[in-house]
Design an enzyme around this catalytic site. Sequence first.
Site, PDB file in Angstrom:
ATOM      1  CD  GLU A  27      45.144  27.145  61.798  1.00  0.00           C
ATOM      2  OE1 GLU A  27      45.609  27.288  60.653  1.00  0.00           O
ATOM      3  OE2 GLU A  27      45.076  28.072  62.627  1.00  0.00           O
ATOM      4  CG  HIS A  83      44.448  30.027  66.517  1.00  0.00           C
ATOM      5  ND1 HIS A  83      43.630  31.104  66.302  1.00  0.00           N
ATOM      6  CD2 HIS A  83      44.704  29.508  65.277  1.00  0.00           C
ATOM      7  CE1 HIS A  83      43.441  31.242  64.994  1.00  0.00           C
ATOM      8  NE2 HIS A  83      44.067  30.286  64.340  1.00  0.00           N
ATOM      9  CG  HIS A  97      47.432  32.886  66.321  1.00  0.00           C
ATOM     10  ND1 HIS A  97      48.308  33.405  65.398  1.00  0.00           N
ATOM     11  CD2 HIS A  97      46.716  31.959  65.654  1.00  0.00           C
ATOM     12  CE1 HIS A  97      48.126  32.794  64.234  1.00  0.00           C
ATOM     13  NE2 HIS A  97      47.161  31.912  64.360  1.00  0.00           N
ATOM     14  CG  ASP A 109      41.895  31.879  61.014  1.00  0.00           C
ATOM     15  OD1 ASP A 109      42.178  31.767  59.811  1.00  0.00           O
ATOM     16  OD2 ASP A 109      42.734  31.730  61.943  1.00  0.00           O
ATOM     17  CG  ASP A 124      44.752  30.518  56.860  1.00  0.00           C
ATOM     18  OD1 ASP A 124      43.801  31.222  57.245  1.00  0.00           O
ATOM     19  OD2 ASP A 124      45.367  29.734  57.606  1.00  0.00           O
ATOM     20  CD  GLU A 160      42.134  28.446  60.345  1.00  0.00           C
ATOM     21  OE1 GLU A 160      42.729  28.867  59.341  1.00  0.00           O
ATOM     22  OE2 GLU A 160      42.348  28.863  61.506  1.00  0.00           O
TER      23      GLU A 160
HETATM   24 MN    MN Z   1      43.857  30.634  59.223  1.00  0.00          MN
HETATM   25 MN    MN Z   2      44.049  30.016  62.222  1.00  0.00          MN
END
Ligand code: MN
Ligand code: MN
Length: 299
Positions: A194, A161, A169, A102, A91, A283
Amino acid sequence: MTESEVDLTSEQYEKHREAGEILAQVREETAERVEVGVTHLEIAEYAEDRIRELGGKPAFPVNISIDEEAAHATPSIDDDSTFGEEMINLDIGVHIDGWLADTAITVDLSGNPELAEAPEQALEAAIDVIEPGVETGEIGAEIEDVIDGYGFNPVVNLTGHGLGHWEQHTSPNIPNRAVSQGTTLEVGDVVAIEPFATDGGGKVSEGASEEIFSLEREGTVRNRQARDALSQITEEFRTLPFATRWLETDRAEMALRRLKRSDIVHGYPVLKEDDGYLVSQKEHTIIVTEDGCEVTTRN
Ligand code: MN
Ligand code: MN
């Protein structure tokens, strides 16, 4: 925000896109390097260095989650762990002046290709229903349906998010299952979707280890190393997460313990399924547009 207030060509959105473009490239280059015997630290540092070379900054430490781990694991300062025949989630985040992207990918070395594929397909189904006015519960229902169809469970206490300025977030949460009390997405919203899938029960809990931290509040400390660490944190990372290995002070671990004890910094414990189960993840970051959405982290 109403549509008339949103200019998707403004500098803020251009920076989100630039962060996404760098991140898409780094994700693919990094995933290719994950093999049995390679160290976690080498992979994390490769990705973080490559982000800087391409003109971005890491938005948070590269998360390397193994098997039952789902999130918040990153190598410690002198980590020598290596990859085995495991399920590995990477990630990764990039920011340009605090505007974020992200993304995550699962590299399966464990011989469970369907589990690795389930969140990818769930994410595509989610992206397909995104348009202005879509309810977050509907996105969650798409994710849950696809993962159920594979015979696995979504991880229900992890969510997508919103991405705020210098904030990883923010609202809204994007659930990984059908919920009735959601909210709606509007043009200009920047959100990370995600899905996580597991052959376990679908609820992660906090483990003992903690390698990722972020600033909780302003404060002062007397200890020299803690003070040095705090000034690096407030200037460089601000409210974004960081790793112990990013701190330039000597005795970084001691400095962090002091900052934690003063409640200036808080840690993110590793989140994991029960032992013996596996978790996969995928994600992307998207921008809601007038007729659907734009995926900033697609390569
Ligand atoms: Mn992430
Ligand atoms: Mn994330």
